[in-house]
Write an enzyme that holds these catalytic residues in place. Sequence first.
Site, short mmCIF file in Angstrom:
data_model
loop_
_atom_site.label_atom_id
_atom_site.label_comp_id
_atom_site.label_asym_id
_atom_site.label_seq_id
_atom_site.Cartn_x
_atom_site.Cartn_y
_atom_site.Cartn_z
NE ARG A 116 6.32 27.67 -51.37
CZ ARG A 116 5.78 28.76 -51.92
NH1 ARG A 116 6.44 29.42 -52.85
NH2 ARG A 116 4.60 29.21 -51.52
CG ASP A 143 2.20 23.59 -50.39
OD1 ASP A 143 2.92 24.57 -50.67
OD2 ASP A 143 1.97 22.67 -51.18
NE ARG A 178 -1.59 18.48 -49.91
CZ ARG A 178 -2.03 19.73 -49.93
NH1 ARG A 178 -1.17 20.75 -49.89
NH2 ARG A 178 -3.31 19.97 -50.00
#
Length: 252
Positions: free
Chosen positions: A54, A56, A201
């Site tokens: 997945r 974001d 991140r």
Amino acid sequence: MEEQTPKYFLEIAYNGTAYHGWQIQENAVSIQEKLNAALAILLREEVETIGAGRTDAGVHAKQLYVHFSNASQILKNSDKFIHSLNALLPFDISAKRLLVVSNDAHARFDATQRSYEYHVHFQKDPFLHLFSWQLRDMPDVEKMNIAAQDLLGKQDFSCFSKSNTQVFTNNCDIKRAEWVWEGDRLIFHITADRFLRNMVRAIVGTLMEIGLGKKPVEHIKEVIRSMDRSKAGISVPACGLYLTEVAYPYID
């Protein structure tokens, strides 16, 4: 013996700006929702896709594989299928290629490694808006690369994971972590067997603290040992993050 429905891997790419990530969810538009809808029109039945992972909200993908099973005859002609699917997909999602795989193949569990890039630029550029993170101050790239070496190998990366994620382990094996200049843009390359949610991140945010002189080079070791997300840096903007490659032992 009943004949099994053929299984396929579909390679896609997307600009994630307008979407709330890859995965289908209530009250938000996702890439998976748009892909499934286009496949349902083309194949004339509901299709369930499983992605390699997945991404974001706001994150982009240059390469992502999904798998699905279907017996439609249009799938026998991969070029025609890709052309027709692209005609149904929105402009910011692209189908790249279709591969026939064995019935036990799995887009998520069979992936041996994944690679990401994080893009940073330093001068205002309207063509990089929403595709790269603009910074005012120039970081010390050498210090960031020295610190990045402490990320390599198999370790518990709980410190870089979003809280309340449902995973069996926070161990990841990072094989590459490096900042590289490409023209006047700074790009962070990272490759691992798997990634935790929000991990890249958070790593970039922590390395930037070191590069901008807010933390010493040794800080990265302390953060990893702490297994505490609050010790790491900020989660940098999603716009600069790209999933660039998902590798499988049976795909060239």
